[in-house]
Design an enzyme around this catalytic site. Sequence first.
Site, PDB file in Angstrom:
ATOM      1  N   TYR A 148      -2.786  15.995   6.360  1.00  0.00           N
ATOM      2  CA  TYR A 148      -1.568  15.403   6.909  1.00  0.00           C
ATOM      3  C   TYR A 148      -1.767  14.911   8.347  1.00  0.00           C
ATOM      4  O   TYR A 148      -1.327  13.807   8.698  1.00  0.00           O
ATOM      5  CB  TYR A 148      -0.411  16.408   6.833  1.00  0.00           C
ATOM      6  N   HIS A 151       5.461  16.387  16.653  1.00  0.00           N
ATOM      7  CA  HIS A 151       5.811  17.481  15.737  1.00  0.00           C
ATOM      8  C   HIS A 151       4.593  18.360  15.485  1.00  0.00           C
ATOM      9  O   HIS A 151       3.525  17.861  15.144  1.00  0.00           O
ATOM     10  CB  HIS A 151       6.301  16.913  14.398  1.00  0.00           C
ATOM     11  N   LYS A 183       0.658   8.095   4.765  1.00  0.00           N
ATOM     12  CA  LYS A 183      -0.703   7.661   5.080  1.00  0.00           C
ATOM     13  C   LYS A 183      -0.871   6.143   5.273  1.00  0.00           C
ATOM     14  O   LYS A 183      -1.891   5.698   5.805  1.00  0.00           O
ATOM     15  CB  LYS A 183      -1.667   8.105   3.963  1.00  0.00           C
ATOM     16  N   PRO A 200       4.277   6.628  -0.563  1.00  0.00           N
ATOM     17  CA  PRO A 200       4.550   7.035   0.821  1.00  0.00           C
ATOM     18  C   PRO A 200       4.571   8.544   1.092  1.00  0.00           C
ATOM     19  O   PRO A 200       4.605   8.951   2.253  1.00  0.00           O
ATOM     20  CB  PRO A 200       5.939   6.436   1.091  1.00  0.00           C
ATOM     21  N   TYR A 254      10.290  18.029   3.448  1.00  0.00           N
ATOM     22  CA  TYR A 254       9.962  17.471   2.131  1.00  0.00           C
ATOM     23  C   TYR A 254      10.580  18.413   1.109  1.00  0.00           C
ATOM     24  O   TYR A 254      10.237  19.596   1.085  1.00  0.00           O
ATOM     25  CB  TYR A 254       8.446  17.425   1.919  1.00  0.00           C
TER      26      TYR A 254
HETATM   27  P1  FAD Z   1       1.882  -5.103   6.704  1.00  0.00           P
HETATM   28  O1  FAD Z   1       2.638  -4.188   7.601  1.00  0.00           O
HETATM   29  O2  FAD Z   1       2.429  -5.407   5.372  1.00  0.00           O
HETATM   30  O3  FAD Z   1       1.656  -6.437   7.512  1.00  0.00           O
HETATM   31  C1  FAD Z   1       1.216  -7.617   6.920  1.00  0.00           C
HETATM   32  C2  FAD Z   1       1.773  -8.794   7.690  1.00  0.00           C
HETATM   33  O4  FAD Z   1       1.272  -9.986   7.120  1.00  0.00           O
HETATM   34  C3  FAD Z   1       3.279  -8.862   7.627  1.00  0.00           C
HETATM   35  O5  FAD Z   1       3.821  -9.033   8.904  1.00  0.00           O
HETATM   36  C4  FAD Z   1       3.545 -10.057   6.708  1.00  0.00           C
HETATM   37  O6  FAD Z   1       4.752 -10.706   7.036  1.00  0.00           O
HETATM   38  C5  FAD Z   1       2.327 -10.904   6.993  1.00  0.00           C
HETATM   39  N1  FAD Z   1       1.980 -11.826   5.903  1.00  0.00           N
HETATM   40  C6  FAD Z   1       2.067 -11.650   4.574  1.00  0.00           C
HETATM   41  N2  FAD Z   1       1.652 -12.731   3.910  1.00  0.00           N
HETATM   42  C7  FAD Z   1       1.258 -13.611   4.845  1.00  0.00           C
HETATM   43  C8  FAD Z   1       0.729 -14.915   4.783  1.00  0.00           C
HETATM   44  N3  FAD Z   1       0.502 -15.515   3.618  1.00  0.00           N
HETATM   45  N4  FAD Z   1       0.441 -15.536   5.933  1.00  0.00           N
HETATM   46  C9  FAD Z   1       0.653 -14.949   7.122  1.00  0.00           C
HETATM   47  N5  FAD Z   1       1.160 -13.709   7.242  1.00  0.00           N
HETATM   48  C10 FAD Z   1       1.449 -13.053   6.120  1.00  0.00           C
HETATM   49  N6  FAD Z   1       4.032   3.920   4.921  1.00  0.00           N
HETATM   50  C11 FAD Z   1       4.294   5.143   5.306  1.00  0.00           C
HETATM   51  O7  FAD Z   1       3.355   5.853   5.712  1.00  0.00           O
HETATM   52  N7  FAD Z   1       5.591   5.632   5.265  1.00  0.00           N
HETATM   53  C12 FAD Z   1       6.635   4.853   4.845  1.00  0.00           C
HETATM   54  O8  FAD Z   1       7.778   5.286   4.847  1.00  0.00           O
HETATM   55  C13 FAD Z   1       6.385   3.550   4.414  1.00  0.00           C
HETATM   56  N8  FAD Z   1       7.391   2.739   3.969  1.00  0.00           N
HETATM   57  C14 FAD Z   1       7.086   1.472   3.538  1.00  0.00           C
HETATM   58  C15 FAD Z   1       8.090   0.623   3.059  1.00  0.00           C
HETATM   59  C16 FAD Z   1       7.797  -0.662   2.581  1.00  0.00           C
HETATM   60  C17 FAD Z   1       8.896  -1.548   2.059  1.00  0.00           C
HETATM   61  C18 FAD Z   1       6.451  -1.105   2.600  1.00  0.00           C
HETATM   62  C19 FAD Z   1       6.093  -2.487   2.080  1.00  0.00           C
HETATM   63  C20 FAD Z   1       5.452  -0.270   3.107  1.00  0.00           C
HETATM   64  C21 FAD Z   1       5.763   1.016   3.562  1.00  0.00           C
HETATM   65  N9  FAD Z   1       4.769   1.876   4.082  1.00  0.00           N
HETATM   66  C22 FAD Z   1       5.046   3.125   4.481  1.00  0.00           C
HETATM   67  C23 FAD Z   1       3.414   1.469   4.226  1.00  0.00           C
HETATM   68  C24 FAD Z   1       3.101   1.020   5.652  1.00  0.00           C
HETATM   69  O9  FAD Z   1       4.240   0.452   6.216  1.00  0.00           O
HETATM   70  C25 FAD Z   1       1.959   0.040   5.510  1.00  0.00           C
HETATM   71  O10 FAD Z   1       0.827   0.775   5.073  1.00  0.00           O
HETATM   72  C26 FAD Z   1       1.631  -0.707   6.789  1.00  0.00           C
HETATM   73  O11 FAD Z   1       2.677  -1.611   7.085  1.00  0.00           O
HETATM   74  C27 FAD Z   1       0.318  -1.473   6.622  1.00  0.00           C
HETATM   75  O12 FAD Z   1       0.142  -2.357   7.677  1.00  0.00           O
HETATM   76  P2  FAD Z   1      -0.540  -3.766   7.459  1.00  0.00           P
HETATM   77  O13 FAD Z   1      -0.558  -4.398   8.797  1.00  0.00           O
HETATM   78  O14 FAD Z   1      -1.829  -3.592   6.738  1.00  0.00           O
HETATM   79  O15 FAD Z   1       0.395  -4.545   6.463  1.00  0.00           O
HETATM   80  C1  DHB Z   2       8.431   8.978   6.846  1.00  0.00           C
HETATM   81  C2  DHB Z   2       7.900   8.290   5.796  1.00  0.00           C
HETATM   82  C3  DHB Z   2       7.028   8.932   4.958  1.00  0.00           C
HETATM   83  O1  DHB Z   2       6.480   8.278   3.922  1.00  0.00           O
HETATM   84  C4  DHB Z   2       6.699  10.270   5.138  1.00  0.00           C
HETATM   85  O2  DHB Z   2       5.870  10.870   4.269  1.00  0.00           O
HETATM   86  C5  DHB Z   2       7.223  10.940   6.204  1.00  0.00           C
HETATM   87  C6  DHB Z   2       8.101  10.281   7.068  1.00  0.00           C
HETATM   88  C7  DHB Z   2       9.362   8.260   7.749  1.00  0.00           C
HETATM   89  O3  DHB Z   2       9.683   7.106   7.479  1.00  0.00           O
HETATM   90  O4  DHB Z   2       9.796   8.864   8.742  1.00  0.00           O
END
Ligand code: FAD
Ligand code: DHB
Length: 391
Positions: free
Chosen positions: A385, A72, A297, A293, A201
């Site tokens: 962004y 995009h 980021k 969200p 948005y």
């Molecule tokens: P995570 O993806 O949370 O990965 C952590 C991993 O550790 C998971 O697989 C978990 O199962 C595992 N874990 C947890 N505890 C333990 C343990 N005790 N032992 C072993 N493994 C464990 N960001 C956006 O930019 N846009 C969005 O729309 C958006 N939607 C989101 C929706 C939800 C419900 C959540 C929770 C987050 C969202 N985020 C979004 C944020 C983004 O998804 C996260 O910033 C990203 O997943 C971070 O990655 P990570 O690997 O640090 O953590």
């Molecule tokens: C999406 C999620 C976000 O938080 C955002 O700012 C833009 C897009 C998405 O899930 O596509």
Amino acid sequence: MRTQVGIIGAGPSGLLLARMLQLQGIESIIIESRSRAYIEARIRAGVMEHWVAELTDEVGLGARMRREGLVHDGLEISFAGQRRRIDLKGLTGKSIMVYGQQEFVKDFVAARLDDGLPIHFEAAGVSIHNIEGDSPRIRFTDKDGAPREIECDFIGGCDGFHGICRPAIPADKLSIFEKTYPYAWLGVMVEAPPSSDELIYSSHDNGFALHSMRSPELTRLYLQVSPDEDLENWRDERIWAELQTRLTQDGDWRLNEGPVLQKGITPMRSFVCETMRHGRLFLAGDSAHIVPPTGAKGMNLAAADVKVLAGALTDFYKSGDSAGLDGYTAQCLPRIWKAERFSWWMTQMLHLSPDGDGFDRRVQLAEIDYITGSEAGARSLAENYVGLPFD
Ligand code: FAD
Ligand code: DHB
């Protein structure tokens, strides 16, 4: 078992860290509490900053993202009955990649397993020990019920916000800053073609809404709801009515509807644990910080930590130089706080505050008008962004 880096969590942080280390000849073992099927189906982020897409190519796993991801060059902001485009590419020279986080997770899991490298899925009772000593340990019960212990040089705390790594740091050493918001997002994945080529948005008098997508057949939509909202109160008809109202701000444009494949409510929080290292434990991604969200980021910030951490570990193993490890936190925090600032700013600019009055709303609309109407304003939004440059 022994390894160089024990990684807790197979989210984007843990998988990317393991891959970057692998390419430098550094061994790791990933321990994940959920099943492979669960983490591959978990719907989360969708927007990758330009450099995260490039890094995915650099680590050799960008092929499917380049085929199926959507590049995009801009996004739209809808407010006060009109829609205005922010020309991301024109203002910054960079684009973003729309590619689901769970697709990224699938690509990284498949590559690691194909290379015969370990991920212990469905690990129970994961705990970490001796992080202040020279050889920290990870204990867990594997999916067959057998107790396991891994001795390592370092632990990558990549286990997300609710993981066990951050709480393993003594409470008196933790430096934490946080903020909660009086709203949440109700997200739906819909089997319908996106209704526009770009993200929209929308700041509406009923509350915020977002139009995003995953593919030419899948639309991702979000609605601002109250944080204590019960999903039971949101039947599909109500969701569609509210999305149509909030997103249809100009003329005849209508949102394409279709079967709702998944829905969920995500709370909104800003959180930074400035103690990203304790002894031989290094926190990366959501285990160290959370953003609301609105600025897309979360996953990008996780990748930024990992890029720094993988570089520091590589220097340590290649030349015994621990300066990168010692400077890990200081190197990550400025970018983290800029992303925290941007996410907070986008959130408060676009959401309807339940405590706000008419004055607040008019100031908000004036700010959106300014940001979308002035090149300086639009450029500031755009450069954040698409992803700020690395120092
Ligand atoms: P995570 O993806 O949370 O990965 C952590 C991993 O550790 C998971 O697989 C978990 O199962 C595992 N874990 C947890 N505890 C333990 C343990 N005790 N032992 C072993 N493994 C464990 N960001 C956006 O930019 N846009 C969005 O729309 C958006 N939607 C989101 C929706 C939800 C419900 C959540 C929770 C987050 C969202 N985020 C979004 C944020 C983004 O998804 C996260 O910033 C990203 O997943 C971070 O990655 P990570 O690997 O640090 O953590
Ligand atoms: C999406 C999620 C976000 O938080 C955002 O700012 C833009 C897009 C998405 O899930 O596509």
